[in-house]
Design a protein around this motif. Structure first.
Motif, PDB file in Angstrom:
ATOM      1  N   MET A 130       0.850  -1.210   0.000  1.00  0.00           N
ATOM      2  CA  MET A 130       0.000   0.000   0.000  1.00  0.00           C
ATOM      3  C   MET A 130       0.880   1.254   0.000  1.00  0.00           C
ATOM      4  SD  MET A 130      -3.454   0.453   2.059  1.00  0.00           S
ATOM      5  CE  MET A 130      -2.973   0.846   3.710  1.00  0.00           C
ATOM      6  N   ILE A 131       0.419   2.248  -0.722  1.00  0.00           N
ATOM      7  CA  ILE A 131       1.192   3.495  -0.782  1.00  0.00           C
ATOM      8  C   ILE A 131       1.123   4.205   0.565  1.00  0.00           C
ATOM      9  CG2 ILE A 131       1.316   5.769  -1.882  1.00  0.00           C
ATOM     10  CD1 ILE A 131       0.304   4.420  -4.414  1.00  0.00           C
ATOM     11  N   HIS A 132       2.251   4.669   0.984  1.00  0.00           N
ATOM     12  CA  HIS A 132       2.319   5.297   2.289  1.00  0.00           C
ATOM     13  C   HIS A 132       2.353   6.818   2.132  1.00  0.00           C
ATOM     14  CE1 HIS A 132       3.158   5.491   6.505  1.00  0.00           C
ATOM     15  NE2 HIS A 132       4.174   6.291   6.290  1.00  0.00           N
ATOM     16  N   GLY A 133       1.645   7.484   3.008  1.00  0.00           N
ATOM     17  CA  GLY A 133       1.648   8.940   2.952  1.00  0.00           C
ATOM     18  C   GLY A 133       1.656   9.514   4.342  1.00  0.00           C
ATOM     19  N   THR A 134       1.709  10.811   4.399  1.00  0.00           N
ATOM     20  CA  THR A 134       1.610  11.467   5.704  1.00  0.00           C
ATOM     21  C   THR A 134       1.096  12.889   5.497  1.00  0.00           C
ATOM     22  OG1 THR A 134       2.760  11.871   7.776  1.00  0.00           O
ATOM     23  CG2 THR A 134       3.963  12.400   5.787  1.00  0.00           C
ATOM     24  N   ILE A 135       0.644  13.498   6.567  1.00  0.00           N
ATOM     25  CA  ILE A 135       0.163  14.874   6.456  1.00  0.00           C
ATOM     26  C   ILE A 135       0.866  15.744   7.490  1.00  0.00           C
ATOM     27  CG2 ILE A 135      -2.125  14.250   5.609  1.00  0.00           C
ATOM     28  CD1 ILE A 135      -3.081  15.018   8.541  1.00  0.00           C
ATOM     29  N   VAL A 136       0.886  17.028   7.187  1.00  0.00           N
ATOM     30  CA  VAL A 136       1.377  18.006   8.157  1.00  0.00           C
ATOM     31  C   VAL A 136       0.261  19.022   8.365  1.00  0.00           C
ATOM     32  CG1 VAL A 136       3.062  19.808   8.590  1.00  0.00           C
ATOM     33  CG2 VAL A 136       3.767  17.701   7.496  1.00  0.00           C
ATOM     34  N   VAL A 137      -0.192  19.172   9.599  1.00  0.00           N
ATOM     35  CA  VAL A 137      -1.256  20.129   9.898  1.00  0.00           C
ATOM     36  C   VAL A 137      -0.615  21.418  10.407  1.00  0.00           C
ATOM     37  CG1 VAL A 137      -3.329  20.543  11.271  1.00  0.00           C
ATOM     38  CG2 VAL A 137      -2.796  18.242  10.509  1.00  0.00           C
ATOM     39  N   ALA A 138      -1.027  22.531   9.836  1.00  0.00           N
ATOM     40  CA  ALA A 138      -0.557  23.820  10.357  1.00  0.00           C
ATOM     41  C   ALA A 138      -1.293  24.071  11.673  1.00  0.00           C
ATOM     42  CB  ALA A 138      -0.841  24.930   9.352  1.00  0.00           C
ATOM     43  N   LYS A 139      -0.613  23.789  12.765  1.00  0.00           N
ATOM     44  CA  LYS A 139      -1.253  23.820  14.090  1.00  0.00           C
ATOM     45  C   LYS A 139      -1.893  25.173  14.402  1.00  0.00           C
ATOM     46  CE  LYS A 139       2.094  20.725  16.156  1.00  0.00           C
ATOM     47  NZ  LYS A 139       3.237  20.694  17.071  1.00  0.00           N
ATOM     48  N   ASP A 140      -1.220  26.242  13.993  1.00  0.00           N
ATOM     49  CA  ASP A 140      -1.680  27.577  14.388  1.00  0.00           C
ATOM     50  C   ASP A 140      -3.008  27.952  13.750  1.00  0.00           C
ATOM     51  OD1 ASP A 140       0.768  27.520  15.478  1.00  0.00           O
ATOM     52  OD2 ASP A 140       1.724  28.764  13.936  1.00  0.00           O
ATOM     53  N   ILE A 141      -3.280  27.426  12.534  1.00  0.00           N
ATOM     54  CA  ILE A 141      -4.519  27.854  11.877  1.00  0.00           C
ATOM     55  C   ILE A 141      -5.616  26.806  11.919  1.00  0.00           C
ATOM     56  CG2 ILE A 141      -3.414  29.585  10.403  1.00  0.00           C
ATOM     57  CD1 ILE A 141      -3.612  27.625   8.102  1.00  0.00           C
ATOM     58  N   CYS A 142      -5.329  25.629  12.443  1.00  0.00           N
ATOM     59  CA  CYS A 142      -6.374  24.593  12.574  1.00  0.00           C
ATOM     60  C   CYS A 142      -7.410  25.055  13.597  1.00  0.00           C
ATOM     61  CB  CYS A 142      -5.763  23.265  13.007  1.00  0.00           C
ATOM     62  SG  CYS A 142      -6.998  21.987  13.312  1.00  0.00           S
ATOM     63  N   LYS A 143      -8.705  24.873  13.239  1.00  0.00           N
ATOM     64  CA  LYS A 143      -9.771  25.304  14.149  1.00  0.00           C
ATOM     65  C   LYS A 143     -10.546  24.138  14.737  1.00  0.00           C
ATOM     66  CE  LYS A 143     -10.402  29.742  11.865  1.00  0.00           C
ATOM     67  NZ  LYS A 143     -11.068  30.263  10.673  1.00  0.00           N
ATOM     68  N   ALA A 144     -10.021  22.943  14.600  1.00  0.00           N
ATOM     69  CA  ALA A 144     -10.634  21.759  15.216  1.00  0.00           C
ATOM     70  C   ALA A 144     -12.071  21.538  14.792  1.00  0.00           C
ATOM     71  CB  ALA A 144     -10.527  21.842  16.744  1.00  0.00           C
ATOM     72  N   CYS A 145     -12.386  21.739  13.507  1.00  0.00           N
ATOM     73  CA  CYS A 145     -13.762  21.524  13.049  1.00  0.00           C
ATOM     74  C   CYS A 145     -14.065  20.047  12.860  1.00  0.00           C
ATOM     75  CB  CYS A 145     -14.034  22.302  11.770  1.00  0.00           C
ATOM     76  SG  CYS A 145     -13.083  21.738  10.352  1.00  0.00           S
ATOM     77  N   GLU A 146     -13.049  19.214  12.811  1.00  0.00           N
ATOM     78  CA  GLU A 146     -13.181  17.757  12.715  1.00  0.00           C
ATOM     79  C   GLU A 146     -13.670  17.279  11.352  1.00  0.00           C
ATOM     80  OE1 GLU A 146     -14.848  15.711  16.149  1.00  0.00           O
ATOM     81  OE2 GLU A 146     -14.837  17.580  17.259  1.00  0.00           O
ATOM     82  N   LEU A 147     -13.761  18.151  10.366  1.00  0.00           N
ATOM     83  CA  LEU A 147     -14.234  17.700   9.049  1.00  0.00           C
ATOM     84  C   LEU A 147     -13.228  16.747   8.409  1.00  0.00           C
ATOM     85  CD1 LEU A 147     -15.825  20.918   7.485  1.00  0.00           C
ATOM     86  CD2 LEU A 147     -16.928  19.058   8.697  1.00  0.00           C
ATOM     87  N   CYS A 148     -11.936  16.967   8.671  1.00  0.00           N
ATOM     88  CA  CYS A 148     -10.912  16.071   8.120  1.00  0.00           C
ATOM     89  C   CYS A 148     -11.035  14.688   8.732  1.00  0.00           C
ATOM     90  CB  CYS A 148      -9.521  16.643   8.344  1.00  0.00           C
ATOM     91  SG  CYS A 148      -9.158  17.092  10.047  1.00  0.00           S
ATOM     92  N   ILE A 149     -11.423  14.648   9.996  1.00  0.00           N
ATOM     93  CA  ILE A 149     -11.530  13.352  10.688  1.00  0.00           C
ATOM     94  C   ILE A 149     -12.645  12.515  10.066  1.00  0.00           C
ATOM     95  CG2 ILE A 149     -12.014  12.258  12.914  1.00  0.00           C
ATOM     96  CD1 ILE A 149     -10.668  14.651  14.255  1.00  0.00           C
ATOM     97  N   THR A 150     -13.788  13.167   9.737  1.00  0.00           N
ATOM     98  CA  THR A 150     -14.873  12.410   9.121  1.00  0.00           C
ATOM     99  C   THR A 150     -14.569  12.083   7.664  1.00  0.00           C
ATOM    100  OG1 THR A 150     -15.967  14.511   8.761  1.00  0.00           O
ATOM    101  CG2 THR A 150     -16.775  13.196  10.582  1.00  0.00           C
ATOM    102  N   ALA A 151     -13.722  12.901   7.021  1.00  0.00           N
ATOM    103  CA  ALA A 151     -13.430  12.665   5.605  1.00  0.00           C
ATOM    104  C   ALA A 151     -12.392  11.569   5.405  1.00  0.00           C
ATOM    105  CB  ALA A 151     -12.936  13.962   4.964  1.00  0.00           C
ATOM    106  N   CYS A 152     -11.620  11.242   6.452  1.00  0.00           N
ATOM    107  CA  CYS A 152     -10.499  10.305   6.292  1.00  0.00           C
ATOM    108  C   CYS A 152     -10.991   8.861   6.159  1.00  0.00           C
ATOM    109  CB  CYS A 152      -9.551  10.416   7.484  1.00  0.00           C
ATOM    110  SG  CYS A 152      -8.147   9.304   7.348  1.00  0.00           S
ATOM    111  N   PRO A 153     -10.752   8.198   5.011  1.00  0.00           N
ATOM    112  CA  PRO A 153     -11.218   6.818   4.854  1.00  0.00           C
ATOM    113  C   PRO A 153     -10.420   5.830   5.695  1.00  0.00           C
ATOM    114  CG  PRO A 153     -10.010   7.517   2.914  1.00  0.00           C
ATOM    115  CD  PRO A 153     -10.081   8.707   3.807  1.00  0.00           C
TER     116      PRO A 153
END
Lengths: 76, 254
Positions: free
Chosen positions: A1-24
């Motif tokens: 499986m292809i491996h990936g990673t993400i970097v979240v810009a901590k300062d501008i994240c607003k914790a809306c959790e939309l990424c959490i529900t979008a992540c398969p």
């Protein structure tokens, strides 16, 4: 499986959790720590990220940068 | 841990579009405006038209859109973004012009401007963000609020007998001969966002060919105004907004 990673810009994240529900792969969670605005920013919780960019596409604050293993390196 | 690849060995597959400025957005957590801004700027980046695009900012939550979009922008009076866009496009006919408005701006105070701009078939792209509420002023009832929807000015739910039905402005303007491409999209899921991106790309293409007005309605959310978490708001949106505002092309060129 292809491996990936993400970097979240901590300062501008607003914790809306939309990424959490979008992540398969369900590999995102809210951090127990707060950023300077008082939000619990998103972070990776395990190593199953495939770099599918779903989280970055739905992020309203463009806080996510996605990295993926290059296919060329896999082949060699 | 031999299989673990460090970030340095990977390539970037997605990052913030370069036309979005580094200014942190003032929008509430989970607001659809941020996604629409990002997708719009992504399209402009991909088409390479950053220096040829002029945006018209509205009055409403997106009033500071010019802070976030690194293109030429002009602020308009409340509801008059399409009228200003008309002027800009007529003076500079080779530029790409878009107006960006919310439902209180486009469908309430600016209804006259909207209808007449489309009727004249101005070669602009009109982006309409519909979240069924006045978000900026604190969640008052908008013309697009659903029947029974509780807002600060309709605390017992919207009553059709008293204040009328939700206005479907997109269907309304699709009847006009000046409208060339009219579509309704959303930003609640990845698939919806990808479709929106395609719609924006198509609209810029039609604008270059001077075909007429392109109108994109984006059914969006307002977690603060609806008093929900962003995740709940997107579920509510799917369940309640889509039956009234179904997604898809309303008028597309044959």
């Amino acid at each position: 499986m292809i491996h990936g990673t993400i970097v979240v810009a901590k300062d501008i994240c607003k914790a809306c959790e939309l990424c959490i529900t979008a992540c398969p792969q369900e590999c995102l969670e809210l951090s127990p720590h707060l950023n300077e605005k008082g939000y619990r920013y998103a972070q990776l919780k395990n190593d199953t990220c495939t770099g599918c960019i779903n989280c970055a596409i739905v992020c309203p604050d463009s806080a996510i940068t996605v990295y993926r293993e290059s296919k060329k390196k896999n082949a060699s | 841990m031999e299989n673990v690849v460090t970030k340095n060995e990977m390539e970037i597959v997605y990052k913030k579009p370069k036309t979005i400025t580094d200014t942190p957005m003032h929008y509430c957590p989970g607001c659809g405006h941020g996604v629409v801004h990002k997708i719009l700027m992504e399209v402009i980046d991909e088409l390479g038209i950053q220096d040829q695009t002029i945006g018209i900012a509205p009055v409403g939550c997106a009033v500071f859109a010019y802070d976030y979009m690194n293109i030429d922008m002009q602020e308009a009076a409340h509801g008059r973004a399409s009228a200003v866009a008309t002027g800009v496009r007529r003076v500079l006919p080779d530029k790409y012009v878009f107006s960006y408005q919310g439902d209180g701006d486009l469908a309430a105070i600016g209804t006259g401007e909207t209808i007449h701009t489309v009727n004249r078939g101005e070669n602009i792209l009109m982006l309409f963000i519909n979240n069924g509420i006045y978000g900026m002023t604190g969640g008052q009832m908008a013309p697009t609020s659903l029947i029974g929807m509780k807002t600060t000015t309709s605390p017992y739910g919207r009553d059709a007998a008293q204040v009328g039905n939700p206005i479907k402005i997109t269907e309304l303007i699709a009847q006009l001969p000046g409208a060339y491409y009219v579509t309704r999209q959303a930003v609640h899921t990845t698939q919806a966002v990808r479709k929106l991106k395609k719609a924006i790309e198509t609209s810029f293409k039609y604008q270059k060919e001077k075909k007429g007005t392109c109108f994109i309605e984006v059914v969006s959310n307002c977690p603060s105004g609806w008093k929900m978490t962003p995740v709940e708001a997107n579920v509510w949106l799917e369940k309640n907004m889509f039956p009234v505002y179904p997604l898809g092309d309303i008028k597309s060129p044959k």
